[in-house]
Scaffold this motif. Structure first.
Motif, PDB file in Angstrom:
ATOM      1  N   VAL A  66     -13.494  -9.261  10.219  1.00 16.64           N
ATOM      2  CA  VAL A  66     -12.518  -9.846  11.134  1.00 16.64           C
ATOM      3  C   VAL A  66     -11.216  -9.059  11.079  1.00 16.64           C
ATOM      4  N   PRO A  67     -10.482  -9.033  12.160  1.00 18.17           N
ATOM      5  CA  PRO A  67     -10.836  -9.583  13.451  1.00 18.17           C
ATOM      6  C   PRO A  67     -11.892  -8.723  14.138  1.00 18.17           C
ATOM      7  N   ALA A  68     -12.735  -9.371  14.906  1.00 17.12           N
ATOM      8  CA  ALA A  68     -13.715  -8.683  15.739  1.00 17.12           C
ATOM      9  C   ALA A  68     -13.438  -9.132  17.169  1.00 17.12           C
ATOM     10  N   VAL A  69     -13.099  -8.182  18.021  1.00 13.70           N
ATOM     11  CA  VAL A  69     -12.681  -8.491  19.386  1.00 13.70           C
ATOM     12  C   VAL A  69     -13.762  -8.066  20.379  1.00 13.70           C
ATOM     13  N   PHE A  70     -14.107  -9.005  21.257  1.00  8.68           N
ATOM     14  CA  PHE A  70     -15.042  -8.736  22.339  1.00  8.68           C
ATOM     15  C   PHE A  70     -14.293  -8.881  23.658  1.00  8.68           C
ATOM     16  N   ILE A  71     -14.457  -7.897  24.517  1.00 10.02           N
ATOM     17  CA  ILE A  71     -13.840  -7.921  25.845  1.00 10.02           C
ATOM     18  C   ILE A  71     -14.959  -7.759  26.862  1.00 10.02           C
ATOM     19  N   GLY A  72     -15.055  -8.716  27.759  1.00 11.62           N
ATOM     20  CA  GLY A  72     -16.120  -8.668  28.754  1.00 11.62           C
ATOM     21  C   GLY A  72     -17.504  -8.720  28.136  1.00 11.62           C
ATOM     22  N   GLY A  73     -17.626  -9.418  27.011  1.00 15.20           N
ATOM     23  CA  GLY A  73     -18.917  -9.554  26.348  1.00 15.20           C
ATOM     24  C   GLY A  73     -19.328  -8.373  25.492  1.00 15.20           C
ATOM     25  N   ARG A  74     -18.495  -7.335  25.458  1.00 12.78           N
ATOM     26  CA  ARG A  74     -18.820  -6.140  24.675  1.00 12.78           C
ATOM     27  C   ARG A  74     -17.857  -6.003  23.507  1.00 12.78           C
ATOM     28  N   LEU A  75     -18.370  -5.530  22.392  1.00 13.29           N
ATOM     29  CA  LEU A  75     -17.550  -5.343  21.209  1.00 13.29           C
ATOM     30  C   LEU A  75     -16.523  -4.253  21.457  1.00 13.29           C
ATOM     31  N   ALA A  76     -15.244  -4.631  21.385  1.00  8.97           N
ATOM     32  CA  ALA A  76     -14.162  -3.651  21.512  1.00  8.97           C
ATOM     33  C   ALA A  76     -13.830  -3.073  20.145  1.00  8.97           C
ATOM     34  N   GLY A  77     -13.970  -3.883  19.095  1.00  8.45           N
ATOM     35  CA  GLY A  77     -13.708  -3.413  17.743  1.00  8.45           C
ATOM     36  C   GLY A  77     -12.772  -4.322  16.995  1.00  8.45           C
ATOM     37  N   SER A  78     -12.201  -3.764  15.960  1.00 10.30           N
ATOM     38  CA  SER A  78     -11.288  -4.496  15.094  1.00 10.30           C
ATOM     39  C   SER A  78      -9.855  -4.075  15.402  1.00 10.30           C
ATOM     40  N   THR A  79      -8.962  -4.391  14.520  1.00  7.00           N
ATOM     41  CA  THR A  79      -7.533  -4.135  14.728  1.00  7.00           C
ATOM     42  C   THR A  79      -7.248  -2.698  15.104  1.00  7.00           C
ATOM     43  N   ASP A  80      -7.775  -1.749  14.352  1.00  7.94           N
ATOM     44  CA  ASP A  80      -7.469  -0.341  14.603  1.00  7.94           C
ATOM     45  C   ASP A  80      -7.925   0.101  15.986  1.00  7.94           C
ATOM     46  N   LYS A  81      -9.083  -0.328  16.409  1.00  9.18           N
ATOM     47  CA  LYS A  81      -9.601   0.051  17.730  1.00  9.18           C
ATOM     48  C   LYS A  81      -8.785  -0.603  18.852  1.00  9.18           C
ATOM     49  N   VAL A  82      -8.457  -1.885  18.685  1.00 14.03           N
ATOM     50  CA  VAL A  82      -7.670  -2.597  19.695  1.00 14.03           C
ATOM     51  C   VAL A  82      -6.287  -1.964  19.826  1.00 14.03           C
ATOM     52  N   MET A  83      -5.646  -1.674  18.713  1.00 11.63           N
ATOM     53  CA  MET A  83      -4.313  -1.056  18.752  1.00 11.63           C
ATOM     54  C   MET A  83      -4.377   0.344  19.362  1.00 11.63           C
ATOM     55  N   SER A  84      -5.428   1.075  19.055  1.00 10.52           N
ATOM     56  CA  SER A  84      -5.605   2.400  19.637  1.00 10.52           C
ATOM     57  C   SER A  84      -5.765   2.310  21.157  1.00 10.52           C
ATOM     58  N   LEU A  85      -6.564   1.348  21.612  1.00 10.97           N
ATOM     59  CA  LEU A  85      -6.716   1.125  23.055  1.00 10.97           C
ATOM     60  C   LEU A  85      -5.375   0.775  23.699  1.00 10.97           C
ATOM     61  N   HIS A  86      -4.608  -0.069  23.023  1.00 10.94           N
ATOM     62  CA  HIS A  86      -3.318  -0.502  23.557  1.00 10.94           C
ATOM     63  C   HIS A  86      -2.333   0.666  23.642  1.00 10.94           C
ATOM     64  N   LEU A  87      -2.224   1.423  22.564  1.00 10.61           N
ATOM     65  CA  LEU A  87      -1.267   2.528  22.524  1.00 10.61           C
ATOM     66  C   LEU A  87      -1.637   3.651  23.494  1.00 10.61           C
ATOM     67  N   SER A  88      -2.915   3.811  23.776  1.00 10.06           N
ATOM     68  CA  SER A  88      -3.345   4.863  24.700  1.00 10.06           C
ATOM     69  C   SER A  88      -3.275   4.415  26.160  1.00 10.06           C
ATOM     70  N   GLY A  89      -2.938   3.116  26.373  1.00 11.94           N
ATOM     71  CA  GLY A  89      -2.839   2.603  27.733  1.00 11.94           C
ATOM     72  C   GLY A  89      -4.172   2.168  28.330  1.00 11.94           C
ATOM     73  N   ASN A  90      -5.197   2.092  27.508  1.00 15.03           N
ATOM     74  CA  ASN A  90      -6.529   1.735  28.001  1.00 15.03           C
ATOM     75  C   ASN A  90      -6.883   0.263  27.845  1.00 15.03           C
ATOM     76  N   LEU A  91      -6.087  -0.492  27.105  1.00  6.91           N
ATOM     77  CA  LEU A  91      -6.418  -1.894  26.874  1.00  6.91           C
ATOM     78  C   LEU A  91      -6.218  -2.746  28.123  1.00  6.91           C
ATOM     79  N   VAL A  92      -5.090  -2.609  28.791  1.00  5.73           N
ATOM     80  CA  VAL A  92      -4.805  -3.433  29.973  1.00  5.73           C
ATOM     81  C   VAL A  92      -5.845  -3.208  31.074  1.00  5.73           C
ATOM     82  N   PRO A  93      -6.202  -1.949  31.412  1.00  3.84           N
ATOM     83  CA  PRO A  93      -7.254  -1.774  32.421  1.00  3.84           C
ATOM     84  C   PRO A  93      -8.589  -2.405  31.998  1.00  3.84           C
ATOM     85  N   LEU A  94      -8.899  -2.315  30.731  1.00  6.88           N
ATOM     86  CA  LEU A  94     -10.129  -2.934  30.215  1.00  6.88           C
ATOM     87  C   LEU A  94     -10.086  -4.444  30.392  1.00  6.88           C
TER      88      LEU A  94
END
Length: 103
Positions: A66-94
């Motif tokens: 934990v945390p384990a984050v799923f977006i749209g039914g698919r595993l997005a990942g844990s904290t490091d992956k979510v933060m990486s998506l956010h910082l790269s600007g890819n989280l909001v479009p997802l």
């Protein structure tokens, strides 16, 4: 594993969490500040939480699961992956593509 998959597919954003985990709270807060209302499954408060935690550990390839984050039914990942998506600007479009954000 079936319970995790079922819960993860029921809402646009699902966070598997532990109520005492500070990183879980951080990730949940990030989504709320972005305007997303995630479903949070507190594994330590669920009767089948240990079973789900083991399934998540297998999916993520690590423990703690934990945390384990799923977006749209698919595993997005844990904290490091979510933060990486956010910082790269890819989280909001997802999140938009999953129907979690309308803006």
């Amino acid at each position: 594993m079936d319970r995790v998959t079922k819960l993860a597919s029921q809402r646009a954003v699902v966070i598997f969490s532990m109520s005492s985990c500070c990183m879980c709270h951080t990730v949940t807060r990030l989504f709320r500040e972005l305007g997303v209302n995630p479903t949070v499954v507190e594994l330590d408060e669920d009767p089948r939480g240990k079973e789900m935690e083991k399934a998540l550990a297998r999916l993520l390839g690590r423990s703690p699961a934990v945390p384990a984050v799923f977006i749209g039914g698919r595993l997005a990942g844990s904290t490091d992956k979510v933060m990486s998506l956010h910082l790269s600007g890819n989280l909001v479009p997802l999140l938009r593509n999953a129907g979690a954000l309308w803006v």
